[in-house]
Design a protein around this motif. Structure first.
Motif, short mmCIF file in Angstrom:
data_model
loop_
_atom_site.label_atom_id
_atom_site.label_comp_id
_atom_site.label_asym_id
_atom_site.label_seq_id
_atom_site.Cartn_x
_atom_site.Cartn_y
_atom_site.Cartn_z
N TYR A 119 0.84 -1.20 0.00
CA TYR A 119 0.00 0.00 0.00
C TYR A 119 0.87 1.25 0.00
O TYR A 119 0.59 2.23 -0.71
CB TYR A 119 -0.94 0.03 1.21
CG TYR A 119 -1.73 1.31 1.25
CD1 TYR A 119 -2.77 1.54 0.36
CD2 TYR A 119 -1.38 2.33 2.14
CE1 TYR A 119 -3.47 2.74 0.37
CE2 TYR A 119 -2.06 3.53 2.15
CZ TYR A 119 -3.10 3.74 1.27
OH TYR A 119 -3.78 4.92 1.26
N ARG A 120 1.94 1.23 0.78
CA ARG A 120 2.83 2.39 0.79
C ARG A 120 3.41 2.64 -0.59
O ARG A 120 3.59 3.79 -1.01
CB ARG A 120 3.97 2.19 1.81
CG ARG A 120 3.51 2.25 3.25
CD ARG A 120 4.66 2.56 4.21
NE ARG A 120 5.76 1.61 4.10
CZ ARG A 120 5.82 0.47 4.76
NH1 ARG A 120 4.84 0.13 5.58
NH2 ARG A 120 6.86 -0.34 4.64
N SER A 123 0.50 3.78 -3.18
CA SER A 123 -0.07 5.09 -2.83
C SER A 123 1.00 6.16 -2.70
O SER A 123 0.69 7.28 -2.30
CB SER A 123 -0.84 4.98 -1.51
OG SER A 123 0.05 4.73 -0.42
N ASP A 124 2.25 5.79 -3.00
CA ASP A 124 3.38 6.70 -2.86
C ASP A 124 3.44 7.27 -1.45
O ASP A 124 3.41 8.48 -1.22
CB ASP A 124 3.30 7.84 -3.88
CG ASP A 124 4.62 8.60 -3.99
OD1 ASP A 124 5.66 8.07 -3.55
OD2 ASP A 124 4.62 9.73 -4.53
N ARG A 127 0.28 9.31 -0.16
CA ARG A 127 -0.02 10.63 -0.71
C ARG A 127 -1.16 10.61 -1.73
O ARG A 127 -1.77 11.64 -2.00
CB ARG A 127 1.24 11.24 -1.33
CG ARG A 127 2.20 11.82 -0.29
CD ARG A 127 3.39 12.49 -0.96
NE ARG A 127 4.36 11.52 -1.43
CZ ARG A 127 5.34 11.04 -0.69
NH1 ARG A 127 5.45 11.42 0.57
NH2 ARG A 127 6.19 10.17 -1.18
N HIS A 128 -1.43 9.43 -2.31
CA HIS A 128 -2.43 9.36 -3.36
C HIS A 128 -3.60 8.49 -2.92
O HIS A 128 -3.43 7.31 -2.61
CB HIS A 128 -1.83 8.79 -4.65
CG HIS A 128 -0.66 9.57 -5.16
ND1 HIS A 128 -0.71 10.92 -5.40
CD2 HIS A 128 0.61 9.17 -5.46
CE1 HIS A 128 0.47 11.34 -5.84
NE2 HIS A 128 1.29 10.29 -5.88
N GLU A 129 -4.79 9.07 -2.92
CA GLU A 129 -5.98 8.29 -2.60
C GLU A 129 -6.29 7.29 -3.70
O GLU A 129 -6.68 6.15 -3.45
CB GLU A 129 -7.17 9.23 -2.38
CG GLU A 129 -8.44 8.50 -1.98
CD GLU A 129 -9.57 9.45 -1.70
OE1 GLU A 129 -10.71 8.98 -1.54
OE2 GLU A 129 -9.33 10.68 -1.64
N LEU A 130 -6.11 7.70 -4.95
CA LEU A 130 -6.29 6.81 -6.09
C LEU A 130 -4.94 6.17 -6.38
O LEU A 130 -4.04 6.81 -6.93
CB LEU A 130 -6.80 7.58 -7.31
CG LEU A 130 -7.14 6.75 -8.54
CD1 LEU A 130 -8.28 5.78 -8.23
CD2 LEU A 130 -7.52 7.65 -9.72
N VAL A 131 -4.79 4.91 -5.99
CA VAL A 131 -3.47 4.27 -6.06
C VAL A 131 -3.17 3.79 -7.47
O VAL A 131 -4.08 3.56 -8.28
CB VAL A 131 -3.39 3.09 -5.06
CG1 VAL A 131 -3.66 3.56 -3.65
CG2 VAL A 131 -4.33 1.96 -5.45
N ASP A 132 -1.89 3.59 -7.73
CA ASP A 132 -1.43 3.11 -9.03
C ASP A 132 -0.99 1.65 -8.89
O ASP A 132 0.10 1.37 -8.40
CB ASP A 132 -0.28 3.98 -9.53
CG ASP A 132 0.11 3.65 -10.97
OD1 ASP A 132 -0.26 2.55 -11.44
OD2 ASP A 132 0.79 4.47 -11.60
N TYR A 135 2.54 -0.28 -9.78
CA TYR A 135 3.74 -0.33 -8.95
C TYR A 135 3.76 -1.54 -8.02
O TYR A 135 4.75 -1.80 -7.34
CB TYR A 135 3.85 0.94 -8.10
CG TYR A 135 4.31 2.15 -8.88
CD1 TYR A 135 5.65 2.35 -9.17
CD2 TYR A 135 3.39 3.10 -9.33
CE1 TYR A 135 6.07 3.46 -9.88
CE2 TYR A 135 3.79 4.21 -10.04
CZ TYR A 135 5.14 4.38 -10.32
OH TYR A 135 5.55 5.48 -11.03
#
Length: 423
Positions: A119-120, A123-124, A127-132, A135
């Motif tokens: 998750y870290r 979500s960078d 910082r980002h609610e919409l995760v990528d 990664y």
């Protein structure tokens, strides 16, 4: 037809302070503690900053780079313990019918460390609610689904029979072994590789227990922070670990000349249907589980030589357990040594029940009761013999091991030498 009797013929342990059954027993028998300040991440933001961590190098313990990448830490601990247990049993997996070999693994929180870490990443750092998702590691789905633990152990030991994950909170390690026993008794399997694993030392776990003040804030003295049954206790110490066993039918074990650690003679579980995290002080449901386990074992309360307690180090649990022992064992409770190994290896949530089974069978093996470390100021309401500070030479032919979990789960298991009870 007589019921099949189930015995432990292999033991594998990966625990704080001692990787392998021998190192684990060395820690317990000398009364050393493996609790320390958390090193896995910066815990400065949390109320409780102590834990019982394992100094574990997966590659040094036989895991390949691909296995390490694929598996969460808890799965890694389970596989290493399972391999040790199978080697200890003397079984040759290639000589067994793989469809008659099964796996049950208990876990309370599954792949917590892997999910927290991923998750870290996606979500960078939050910082980002919409995760990528691009990664994330390719095997993120295995972190999400705890059944991957049983699959990994099954692959490691060549088991193609029943494969199950049992998740009943902090009794998972007892309940998974109890389920495995039933599978052998009913004829669904001849050999079971059974135990539990949890690696919960992560920010999300600390935050959850901080919120309900279940863990100790004694951060200035980590080595002595876990104090079951002591009047100065103020919460448990989080831990991690795994213990796995080879279970098989008694007569089959005798035919092949296997070393038998103990028979799993009785097991029972109850739920108090009372409160998610609270316990009634009378210990009624745990006492009921103990009584049913003794009945299944065909043993009397006076036959129990040692009690391996849940002993979490919270006031409500320790008093609840003490009441349950008195209710189920009567006056014999005052004559029976009781100890909590959580004083030394912390509370590894779903794994601890199996780790405590390992402590119980090793206590029988060595004729030694492990101590309750850090017990200097007994709570007057906990007035049994809790074996303070120092291990004790003691003949242990029948042991009671108990567990208590959030949700109201109460489990009890009786382990005995096979010649202690009739068929």
């Amino acid at each position: 037809m007589a019921a099949r009797r189930v015995v432990v013929t292999g033991v594998g342990v990966t625990a704080p302070g001692g990787i392998g059954a021998k190192g684990f027993w060395d820690l317990l028998s000398t009364g050393r503690t493996a609790t320390r300040g958390i090193t896995f991440f910066d815990p400065s933001a949390f109320r409780s900053r102590v834990a019982a961590e394992i100094d574990f190098d997966p590659e040094a313990h036989g895991l390949s780079p691909q296995e390490i990448r694929r598996m969460d830490r808890a799965a890694q601990l389970a596989v290493v313990s399972a391999r040790e247990a199978v080697a200890d049993s003397g079984l040759e997996p290639g000589e067994l019918d793989p469809y008659r070999v099964g796996v049950t693994i208990g876990s309370a929180v599954g792949a917590t460390m892997g999910l927290d870490q991923e998750y870290r990443v996606v979500s960078d750092g939050g910082r980002h609610e919409l995760v990528d998702h691009t990664y994330a590691v390719p095997h993120l789905y295995d972190f999400l689904v705890p059944s991957s633990f049983a699959a990994e152990v099954a692959w490691a030991v060549g088991a193609e029979g029943p494969s199950t994950v049992v998740s009943t909170g902090c009794t998972s390690g007892l309940d998974s072994v109890g389920h495995a026993v039933e599978l052998i008794r009913e004829g669904s399997a001849d050999v079971m590789v059974a135990g539990a694993s949890d690696a919960p030392i992560s920010p999300i776990t600390l935050a959850c227990f901080d919120a309900i003040k279940a863990t100790t804030p004694r951060n200035d003295d980590p080595e002595h922070a876990s104090r079951p049954f002591d009047g100065t206790r103020n919460g448990f110490v989080l831990g991690e670990g795994s213990a796995v066993f080879v279970l098989e039918e008694l007569e089959a074990a005798r035919r092949r000349g296997a070393h038998v650690y103990a028979e799993i003679a009785g097991y029972a579980s109850r739920c108090n249907a009372f409160h998610m995290t609270g316990l009634r002080p009378d210990g009624l449901e745990m006492a009921e589980a103990i009584t049913v386990a003794l009945d299944e074992a065909r043993l009397n309360p006076e036959d129990i030589d040692y009690i391996n307690a849940h002993g979490s180090g919270t006031k409500q649990n320790d008093r609840h357990e003490t009441a349950a022992f008195k209710k189920s064992l009567g006056d014999h409770a005052y004559r029976t040594p009781v100890s909590s190994i959580k004083s030394m290896v912390g509370h590894s949530l779903g794994a601890i029940g199996s780790i405590e089974i390992a402590a119980s069978v090793l206590a029988m093996e060595h004729g030694v009761v492990p101590p309750t470390a850090n017990l200097h100021t007994p709570d007057p309401e906990c007035d049994l013999d809790y074996v303070p500070l120092t291990a004790r030479q003691w003949t242990t032919d029948a042991v009671l091991s108990v567990g208590s979990g959030f949700g109201g789960f109460q489990s009890a298991m009786v382990l005995a030498r096979p010649d202690r009870r009739s068929a």
